[in-house]
Motif scaffolding. Sequence first.
Motif, mmCIF file in Angstrom:
data_model
loop_
_atom_site.group_PDB
_atom_site.id
_atom_site.type_symbol
_atom_site.label_atom_id
_atom_site.label_comp_id
_atom_site.label_asym_id
_atom_site.label_seq_id
_atom_site.Cartn_x
_atom_site.Cartn_y
_atom_site.Cartn_z
ATOM 1 N N LEU A 29 16.714 -47.643 2.602
ATOM 2 C CA LEU A 29 16.557 -46.958 0.874
ATOM 3 C C LEU A 29 15.645 -46.936 -0.049
ATOM 4 O O LEU A 29 15.361 -47.444 -1.023
ATOM 5 C CB LEU A 29 18.005 -47.816 0.755
ATOM 6 C CG LEU A 29 19.467 -48.026 0.677
ATOM 7 C CD1 LEU A 29 21.201 -48.248 -0.112
ATOM 8 C CD2 LEU A 29 19.611 -45.862 0.596
ATOM 9 N N ASP A 31 13.006 -45.798 -0.316
ATOM 10 C CA ASP A 31 12.324 -44.988 -1.301
ATOM 11 C C ASP A 31 12.955 -43.598 -2.223
ATOM 12 O O ASP A 31 12.995 -42.799 -2.762
ATOM 13 C CB ASP A 31 11.014 -44.142 -0.593
ATOM 14 C CG ASP A 31 10.408 -44.354 0.455
ATOM 15 O OD1 ASP A 31 9.575 -45.126 -0.906
ATOM 16 O OD2 ASP A 31 10.439 -45.033 1.789
ATOM 17 N N THR A 32 14.574 -44.522 -2.137
ATOM 18 C CA THR A 32 15.530 -43.715 -3.072
ATOM 19 C C THR A 32 15.589 -43.781 -4.204
ATOM 20 O O THR A 32 15.343 -45.255 -4.720
ATOM 21 C CB THR A 32 17.434 -44.085 -2.161
ATOM 22 O OG1 THR A 32 16.828 -43.817 -0.966
ATOM 23 C CG2 THR A 32 17.701 -43.701 -3.084
ATOM 24 N N PRO A 33 15.353 -43.065 -5.454
ATOM 25 C CA PRO A 33 15.509 -43.419 -6.510
ATOM 26 C C PRO A 33 17.085 -44.272 -7.089
ATOM 27 O O PRO A 33 18.115 -44.493 -6.478
ATOM 28 C CB PRO A 33 15.792 -42.385 -7.828
ATOM 29 C CG PRO A 33 14.840 -41.749 -6.282
ATOM 30 C CD PRO A 33 15.311 -42.114 -4.774
ATOM 31 N N PHE A 34 16.506 -45.866 -7.862
ATOM 32 C CA PHE A 34 18.046 -46.279 -8.220
ATOM 33 C C PHE A 34 18.827 -45.444 -8.644
ATOM 34 O O PHE A 34 19.675 -46.238 -9.000
ATOM 35 C CB PHE A 34 17.196 -47.391 -9.374
ATOM 36 C CG PHE A 34 16.111 -48.545 -8.343
ATOM 37 C CD1 PHE A 34 17.157 -49.482 -7.315
ATOM 38 C CD2 PHE A 34 15.230 -48.088 -8.746
ATOM 39 C CE1 PHE A 34 15.944 -50.539 -7.023
ATOM 40 C CE2 PHE A 34 14.046 -50.034 -8.250
ATOM 41 C CZ PHE A 34 14.877 -50.791 -7.140
ATOM 42 N N LYS A 68 10.679 -46.742 -9.830
ATOM 43 C CA LYS A 68 11.694 -46.095 -9.269
ATOM 44 C C LYS A 68 12.518 -46.337 -8.498
ATOM 45 O O LYS A 68 13.795 -45.580 -8.106
ATOM 46 C CB LYS A 68 11.666 -44.792 -9.693
ATOM 47 C CG LYS A 68 10.905 -44.510 -11.086
ATOM 48 C CD LYS A 68 11.449 -44.235 -12.410
ATOM 49 C CE LYS A 68 10.939 -43.649 -13.907
ATOM 50 N NZ LYS A 68 11.951 -43.975 -14.904
ATOM 51 N N THR A 69 11.958 -46.700 -7.880
ATOM 52 C CA THR A 69 12.421 -46.928 -6.342
ATOM 53 C C THR A 69 13.154 -48.267 -5.828
ATOM 54 O O THR A 69 11.810 -49.449 -6.179
ATOM 55 C CB THR A 69 11.848 -45.684 -4.742
ATOM 56 O OG1 THR A 69 11.018 -46.545 -4.635
ATOM 57 C CG2 THR A 69 12.416 -44.931 -5.872
ATOM 58 N N ARG A 71 10.929 -49.308 -2.936
ATOM 59 C CA ARG A 71 9.796 -50.313 -2.701
ATOM 60 C C ARG A 71 9.151 -50.135 -4.101
ATOM 61 O O ARG A 71 8.401 -50.928 -3.645
ATOM 62 C CB ARG A 71 9.073 -48.708 -1.455
ATOM 63 C CG ARG A 71 7.843 -49.028 -1.067
ATOM 64 C CD ARG A 71 6.995 -47.815 -0.441
ATOM 65 N NE ARG A 71 8.542 -47.164 0.194
ATOM 66 C CZ ARG A 71 8.428 -48.176 1.477
ATOM 67 N NH1 ARG A 71 7.684 -49.136 1.843
ATOM 68 N NH2 ARG A 71 9.307 -47.062 2.753
#
Length: 83
Positions: A29, A31-34, A68-69, A71
């Motif tokens: 997860l 690089d998955t947007p929150f 936003k992610t 990372r």
Amino acid sequence: MSDVSIDDLFRVFAEGAGRVELGQLVSDLMDTPFSVIGYDSLAMLETASRLEREYGVTLSDADVNDAKTPRLLLQLVNAAQTR
């Protein structure tokens, strides 16, 4: 102090905002947007507050909002630890 890990981050999220089950490994997860993960701005602020208390970092609301992610948030937290 050692870097905050992705597992640390999601543990803090779970303690403050609840766990979201996506059927994925937490490490997948990064690089998955929150917003896709299911964490809104309130969850982000609660998590930032918990990270500040637990890891002794200072995070601005603007910086947390821009992360936003996972990372990007980890980079922000770990950079703040070195200041």
